[in-house]
Enzyme design. Structure first.
Site, PDB file in Angstrom:
ATOM      1  CD  GLU A  22       7.549  -6.082  -1.573  1.00 40.17           C
ATOM      2  OE1 GLU A  22       6.550  -7.074  -1.822  1.00 40.17           O
ATOM      3  OE2 GLU A  22       7.180  -5.814  -0.633  1.00 40.17           O
ATOM      4  CB  CYS A  54       2.758  -9.364  -2.299  1.00 41.36           C
ATOM      5  SG  CYS A  54       2.551 -11.198  -1.971  1.00 41.36           S
TER       6      CYS A  54
END
Length: 469
Positions: free
Chosen positions: A215, A246
């Site tokens: 990501e 994240c």
């Protein structure tokens, strides 16, 4: 430390869900003063129990209390305060721009709660990622069911203990559990589910070999004016919470000729951040559990790249060394999944054009980092890629930045979890007009049959728009 987590009986979950629906139907949560009271109680739930939360985060993640304050707890209090200060303004009905045809109908958009909201969180930020959107959901006037992560049992147990002491149990409940409990929750009808649920769906998709994107790239311009500071910011963002964030940088993209200088700067940054072994000082968190530790070991054991810093993981304590791997090809195992650990793969490229191709080949990023002192370089990378956030010369701090949304796009997720953008996720924007009857004899009679050429001409004269200027 292992904490025993008491799971909510599965057969109680539908009853809890139904009681929340009944509470919302009462209309009590539409009152702004009541919402502010509940947000204030949430503030005190956190503020009164900071030491308990620090200990729980250490028990779950081995995270130093100072790091928990800087990366999670302070950010959470900022979000709660923003919700408290702005709930009245955010909830106001929005008047439509004035228009000569419609002003008499008082066109407006009502900002209304969606209803009963389900919030599910991952283990890596077990407080922030559930209580920050919870604050926004309260501000929006919803009833909420929170499902904390079973991967962070100490935090989840503490939330279950504290909620009845602070929050209105008619409107806000905590359910703890694992797969059976979560499956039961997902069977029920919710008016909104938070974006974290997508992670569960993605986990299921992995069983069918669905590709998962890396990501968060970090693109480095070799002409960056202060490589020392840039490398320190990158390594801090990579190693915080042992990389289990994240929005941590997943991999670095650098020009081939710059790779060795970049590695040396990152090494020096690491030794400046950790002059003593962080395994001994406790200044770096550990991997959350055995399953994730085995996964990270598998990645390290099978990489085609060259490990130039660290590379070891203690399978008894789940402590993974800060690791840098150079010359990592795109088909490497380190590029096949989100690492969620303190490992930085370095992908060498020819130039910025190849860097952009690499980023776009790996799907939509959650956070795209660019380290450069050249506005043209930053613009070129941002303009030719897509990501949830576009961050220049920084890591992690964007989650604390007031006034910008935090959320993904495409495969990296949808929706937002901070500030006004999070509030907007939890409300329904309900269009409204109120047309007075006296408009009919003045002008609206023209719309009714029987149609006449005179009425049609008048209707088009009033309502047919002119060409755009």
């Amino acid at each position: 430390m292992s904490t025993s987590l008491a799971y909510t009986p599965v057969d109680e979950i539908p009853q809890i869900h139904q009681s929340l629906k009944q509470a919302f139907a009462s209309g009590k949560s539409r009152d702004i003063h009541w919402r502010k009271q509940q947000i204030l109680k949430l503030w005190h739930l956190v503020e009164d129990n900071l030491d308990g939360f620090r200990k729980a985060l250490f028990d779950d993640l081995g995270r130093a209390p100072e790091e928990s304050d800087g990366t999670e707890l302070n950010s959470l209090l900022l979000e709660i305060k923003a919700a408290y200060n702005n709930v009245g303004k955010w909830s106001q009905t929005e008047k439509a721009p004035w228009h000569y045809m419609w002003f008499a109908m008082s066109p407006a958009t009502r900002i209304e709660p969606k209803g009963v909201v389900l919030l599910i969180t991952p283990f890596n930020f077990p407080l922030y990622l559930i209580l920050a959107p919870f604050a926004a959901a309260i501000a929006a006037g919803n009833a909420c069911l929170l499902k904390p992560s079973e991967g962070a049992p100490a935090c989840s147990s503490l939330l279950a203990e504290l909620f009845p002491k602070y929050m209105d149990q008619d409107f806000f409940r905590v359910v703890n559990g694992a797969i059976p409990e979560t499956s039961k929750l997902l069977e029920l009808q919710w008016d909104h589910r938070n974006g974290t649920v997508a992670r569960i769906v993605c986990t299921a998709a992995a069983q069918h070999l669905t590709p998962v994107t890396l990501e968060n790239p970090a693109v480095f311009d070799p002409r960056v004016s202060n490589l020392k500071v840039a490398a320190k910011r990158l390594m801090w963002g990579k190693l915080a919470n042992a990389g289990q964030i994240c929005m941590s940088p997943d991999y670095a993209i650098v020009p081939e000729h710059f790779q060795d200088a970049f590695i040396e700067a990152c090494k020096q940054a690491y030794y400046e951040l950790h002059p003593r072994d962080p395994k001994e000082t406790g200044n770096m968190a550990r991997i959350v559990n055995e399953r994730h530790a085995k996964r990270i070991k598998r990645l390290l054991d099978n990489t085609k790249g060259e490990v130039v810093l660290g590379g070891n993981i203690d399978m008894e304590t789940y402590f993974c060394e800060a690791t840098i791997v150079k010359d990592v090809p795109l088909d490497d195992i380190l590029m096949s999944e989100e690492i969620f650990g303190p490992i930085l793969p370095i992908v060498p490229v020819k130039d910025v054009n190849e860097a952009i191709k690499v980023i776009n080949s790996l799907g939509h990023a959650l956070v795209l980092h660019v380290f450069s002192s050249d506005s043209g370089f930053k613009k070129k990378v941002f303009d030719n890629t897509q990501s949830g956030l576009a961050i220049a010369n920084e890591t992690l701090l964007h989650i604390q930045t007031v006034g910008i949304p935090f959320g993904g796009v495409g495969a990296s997720g949808h929706g937002a979890t901070t500030g006004k953008a999070a509030f907007d996720e939890f409300v329904h924007r309900r269009g409204s007009i109120d047309s007075p009857f006296w408009l009919d004899p003045m002008m609206l009679f023209m719309r009714y049959p029987p149609y006449t050429s005179r009425n049609t001409t008048m209707l088009n004269l009033v309502m047919h728009p002119k060409p755009p200027a």
